[in-house]
Design an enzyme around this catalytic site. Structure first.
Site, PDB file in Angstrom:
ATOM      1  N   GLU A  87      34.576  41.697  32.419  1.00 47.88           N
ATOM      2  CA  GLU A  87      34.925  40.319  32.751  1.00 47.88           C
ATOM      3  C   GLU A  87      33.960  39.364  32.044  1.00 47.88           C
ATOM      4  O   GLU A  87      32.748  39.461  32.208  1.00 47.88           O
ATOM      5  CB  GLU A  87      34.843  40.120  34.267  1.00 47.88           C
ATOM      6  CG  GLU A  87      35.316  38.752  34.703  1.00 47.88           C
ATOM      7  CD  GLU A  87      35.337  38.606  36.222  1.00 47.88           C
ATOM      8  OE1 GLU A  87      34.429  39.107  36.887  1.00 47.88           O
ATOM      9  OE2 GLU A  87      36.289  37.975  36.717  1.00 47.88           O
ATOM     10  N   GLU A 118      36.324  39.635  47.492  1.00 49.17           N
ATOM     11  CA  GLU A 118      37.242  39.202  46.440  1.00 49.17           C
ATOM     12  C   GLU A 118      36.394  39.149  45.181  1.00 49.17           C
ATOM     13  O   GLU A 118      35.568  38.251  45.034  1.00 49.17           O
ATOM     14  CB  GLU A 118      37.854  37.858  46.820  1.00 49.17           C
ATOM     15  CG  GLU A 118      39.172  37.606  46.129  1.00 49.17           C
ATOM     16  CD  GLU A 118      38.985  36.937  44.794  1.00 49.17           C
ATOM     17  OE1 GLU A 118      38.799  37.674  43.793  1.00 49.17           O
ATOM     18  OE2 GLU A 118      38.987  35.712  44.745  1.00 49.17           O
ATOM     19  N   CYS A 159      38.643  34.372  38.373  1.00 47.76           N
ATOM     20  CA  CYS A 159      38.583  35.821  38.509  1.00 47.76           C
ATOM     21  C   CYS A 159      39.899  36.476  38.137  1.00 47.76           C
ATOM     22  O   CYS A 159      39.925  37.625  37.720  1.00 47.76           O
ATOM     23  CB  CYS A 159      38.177  36.199  39.929  1.00 47.76           C
ATOM     24  SG  CYS A 159      39.051  35.255  41.162  1.00 47.76           S
ATOM     25  N   LYS A 188      27.765  29.624  52.727  1.00 45.98           N
ATOM     26  CA  LYS A 188      26.818  29.315  51.657  1.00 45.98           C
ATOM     27  C   LYS A 188      27.572  29.078  50.349  1.00 45.98           C
ATOM     28  O   LYS A 188      28.138  30.003  49.770  1.00 45.98           O
ATOM     29  CB  LYS A 188      25.807  30.436  51.446  1.00 45.98           C
ATOM     30  CG  LYS A 188      24.717  30.024  50.474  1.00 45.98           C
ATOM     31  CD  LYS A 188      23.915  31.185  49.918  1.00 45.98           C
ATOM     32  CE  LYS A 188      24.518  31.780  48.660  1.00 45.98           C
ATOM     33  NZ  LYS A 188      24.446  30.938  47.458  1.00 45.98           N
TER      34      LYS A 188
END
Lengths: 317, 508
Positions: free
Chosen positions: B409, B278, B312, B204
């Site tokens: 983040e 991850e 990331c 997906k």
């Protein structure tokens, strides 16, 4: 009441002050089984204890019923020991594990006797102790070898030197196998510390004696304080703290118990703890030892550095 | 006494400011859209066929650079997920599992080759759908994706050599969920190792960037891959949740936020699904005073502004040694003035569009937070296009270690700048985060490099470089940045069941 009086009077003090037995038996000196945190033998801060009983109905000992606070103290100890232990030369870690085996070898009889008191037959007890010594030697040998098995130099495109090495995950909380109170515990402890982790172990609830006696042999094996911490107590009470603590990097659980495994995994989401289940391992077989047990508690670090082409050598070097 | 005082005055840097203030401008150099075909509507790719969604619903995917609709995309519901998983299971049991490993490998090689052939079209679509500069999609995303397939193709018939003492077996059906920052590359990172190890796949892509994954489905069809081996279904969070919860899936691989990763971790609790995550990061990029400063500045820029900071492993926390802090900050300010922000399809563009309105709002929220927390903001003076989602390259000075912009983040072109004095201090500061995906170190001293790279609690450490990736190089995090590795030999392990070669006999 009568009987007690008789027993007490079976000992008397002689003229020169030495104990002398009237009957055949000398009164046994009972050992206090204390928990092992930061290289010290302590009582639980909670002041609670329990009395595991063997099949014959004999009370084995007063054993510490550890609390959440004991666990947290142990995590603090394990965290402060991590930097030093993980950066020790691998050879030195190997020598300390080998020393553990040596110390255990010298106290075989004591462990066999303790196992027997905890309902293990003599033959099986002897086998378990010998296997435990051998297992420590097995992992002592791996301390400076697994890195070479699990490392790679990666042939990346472009002018870079790139390599991947295993590094210890950090602080590991371990619920030792309920069966095999000695061999099981050592089989999960040894790969953790061989790989540079520090750990907090919960001993088998019903058969906790060997774990504490093992702590005494570890204590005499040049193992730095805090690398291995051993607690005793109720699994059902402590297990969630083992999985919830935010400064624990991985948890090992060895029972084939789907409900508990589910609970542990849900808790592990709090800080993305590595959750490792060994629910189908026969610790007394070859299956019970492997460098992959070490690798399970390792992270892989990849390092990049540019390579600069200086000069005009070209292909002619 | 006076002389001594003179000596301890800070030495003036002898580097001259580079002159960027000339009237030099770049003529527009846009890549042509005509070599890319985008269908007006895409259905779900299930069992080798384009299938209308059971949900009957479609959503739009837009170009974040001008907010124009690119195509309509099918929204898969639980019934669609079920169909896709059934197709993958069927293909696994009936065909893929039995196929000789070397033939499996040849299919994957074929995908790699076809991807190279179509790289120009894929690059254009990647930039249109996601907003990233064409220079990056052309030179990085697409070639890296093709290389990833090429690398793992070769592993298919060599698995016996990967893990000493172990026999390998495939797991079955893998459910894979990927993010919007590197859409095709992440698809490759997921599909290539899964196929090489003999698994079948339901993938997906993210709802804002589904197009290149759907182009990959077309390519897979052309490559004649057996139906059902790769299924690509589109949708948002609910589709992903249905995939994660499907009982006939053996493996979940997820790349995305730590928050969603934790939800997935809870969702798979109590099942036998193998998991790799991850997740997010807040990487420290550490500059020592002996570093080659001009190279380091380029590394900092690449570290935080690559792909608009939607990375990331972005170097989003900059630690500069105090003695060179003023110099480095001045150079950084000069350098961000030269960054060209604008049309992603222009070959001169350095920074493209922010991927979505939602992400732009998140970035703005953190910029506001940074100001409120007392950090000093410095933005490039560039002009932003009036339509679409854009953010100026932004620096924050005087940031506290505890500040949210130094802890959380942001996933945008926003750099938090902090300073340090000693090696030990910066090691402690850099590791003081729940994340552990990556780190950067800049110094000329070899022994210091190894001390630093060893002590960073992070899965990827770049020394005197940053944001480098390769199919052979394992990637993944420590701590809350997730577990499992993608890339290299290590990237095979999450898709395999390993069993002992040694028989499980009781010892004498």
């Amino acid at each position: 009441m009568e009987k007690t009086t008789v027993k007490k009077s079976s000992l008397s003090v002689s003229e020169n002050g030495l104990e002398r037995k009237k009957g055949k038996k000398r009164l046994e000196v009972l050992k206090t089984y204390k928990i092992y945190i930061n290289g010290q033998f302590l009582r639980t801060e909670s002041g609670r204890y329990y009395q595991p009983v063997n099949a014959a109905g004999e009370k084995l000992a007063n054993v510490c019923l550890c609390s959440r606070k004991d666990f947290r103290d142990a995590v603090v100890a394990a965290r402060s020991a991590f930097g030093g232990w993980s950066s020790r030369p691998a050879l030195n870690r190997g020598q300390i594990l080998y020393r553990m085996a040596e110390m255990l070898e010298g106290r075989k009889a004591q462990f066999v006797e303790e196992l027997q008191r905890q309902d293990v037959s003599k033959t099986k007890a002897e086998k378990e102790v010998l296997l435990t010594v051998d297992r420590l030697i097995y992992y002592a040998g791996w301390c400076d070898k697994y890195q070479q098995i699990f490392s790679t130099v990666n042939p990346v495109s472009g002018s870079y030197f790139n390599f991947s090495v295993p590094e210890p995950t950090g602080v590991v909380s371990i619920i030792a196998p309920q069966d095999y109170p000695l061999l099981g515990l050592v089989s999960v402890m040894a790969p953790a510390i061989a790989g540079g982790n520090t750990c907090i172990l919960l001993a088998s609830e019903k058969k906790p004696l060997c774990a504490i006696t093992l702590a005494e042999t570890l204590h005499a094996s040049d193992l730095p304080p805090g690398v291995v911490n051993i607690l005793t107590g109720k699994l059902s009470e402590l297990i969630k703290w083992f999985a919830e603590h935010m400064d624990v990097n991985a948890t090992v659980f060895c029972e084939n118990d789907v409900e508990t495994q589910k609970m542990l995994k849900e808790k592990s989401a709090l800080n993305v703890k590595r959750m490792i289940f060994y629910d189908n391992i026969k610790w007394e077989t070859e299956q019970g030892q492997s460098p992959y047990f070490i690798f399970d508690l390792q992270e892989t670090k990849t390092t990049w550095h540019p390579i600069e082409n200086i000069g005009f050598g070209g292909g002619a070097y | 006494m006076k002389k001594k005082q003179k000596n301890i005055l800070p030495r003036k840097s002898n580097t001259l400011k580079l002159s960027f203030d000339t009237s030099w401008t770049y003529a527009p150099a846009p890549e042509s859209r005509t070599s890319a075909t985008i269908q007006p509507r895409y259905d779900l790719f299930i069992n080798g066929k384009w299938t209308k969604p059971e949900s009957g619903k479609y959503f739009e995917t837009i170009n974040p650079a001008n907010e124009e609709t690119l195509s309509e995309i099918a929204e898969a519901n639980a019934a669609d997920v079920n169909k896709a998983v059934a197709a993958a299971r069927n293909a696994y049991e009936k065909y893929w599992k039995k196929l000789p490993a070397k033939e499996r490998g040849k299919y994957i090689f074929r995908i790699a080759r076809m991807m190279q052939e179509k790289s120009r079209e894929l690059a254009i679509i990647e930039s249109l759908d996601g907003g990233k500069p064409i220079r990056e999609s052309r030179d990085f995303d697409i070639p890296e994706a093709a290389n990833h397939f090429f690398y793992y193709a070769g592993w298919a018939d060599k698995l016996d050599y990967a893990f000493p003492g172990k026999k390998t077996a495939s797991l079955g059906v893998a459910g894979q969920i990927i993010p919007w920052n590197f859409p095709l590359l992440m698809a490759a990172w997921k599909i290539a190792p899964a196929l090489a190890t003999g698994n079948t796949v339901v993938l997906k892509p993210a709802e804002t960037t589904p197009l290149t994954a759907l182009k990959l489905a077309e390519l897979i069809q052309e490559a004649d891959l057996p139906p059902g081996v790769v299924n690509i279904i589109t949708g948002a969070g609910e589709t992903g949740a249905a995939l994660v919860q499907h009982p006939d899936i053996n493996k979940i691989a997820f790349t995305g936020s730590t928050e969603v990763g934790k939800m997935i971790l809870r969702a798979v609790a109590g099942t036998n699904k193998k998991l790799t995550l991850e997740l997010g990061g807040k990487a420290a990029n550490i500059i020592f005073e002996d570093a080659p400063l001009d190279q380091a500045v380029e590394g900092i820029i690449n570290g935080i502004f690559f792909n608009q900071g939607h990375v990331c492993c972005a170097g989003s926390r900059l630690y500069i040694q105090e003695s060179v802090a003023n110099t480095v900050i001045r150079k950084l300010k000069d350098r961000i003035e030269t960054l060209i922000v604008g049309d992603p399809l222009d070959k001169n563009t350095d920074i493209g569009a922010i991927n979505s309105k939602k992400q732009l709002e998140t970035i703005h929220y953190y910029i506001k937070t940074g100001i409120q927390e007392g950090a000093e903001i410095y933005e490039s003076s560039c002009r932003l296009p009036s339509k679409g989602f854009w953010c100026k390259p932004t620096l924050f000075l005087n940031v506290a270690q505890s500040s949210r912009i130094a802890q959380e983040e942001i996933f945008g072109p926003v750099l938090a700048i902090l300073t340090f004095r000693t090696d030990d201090e910066v090691i402690e500061k850099a590791n003081n985060t729940p994340y552990g995906l990556s780190a950067g170190v800049w110094t000329d001293k070899g022994s210091r490099i190894f001390n630093m790279t060893r002590k960073m609690r992070a899965g990827v450490v770049w020394a005197n470089t940053y944001n480098k990736f390769d199919p052979t190089s394992p990637f993944g995090g420590y701590k809350e940045s997730g577990f499992g590795r993608e890339g290299g030999l290590h990237g095979l392990m999450p898709y395999l069941h390993l069993s002992n070669l040694i028989p499980n006999s009781t010892r004498k």
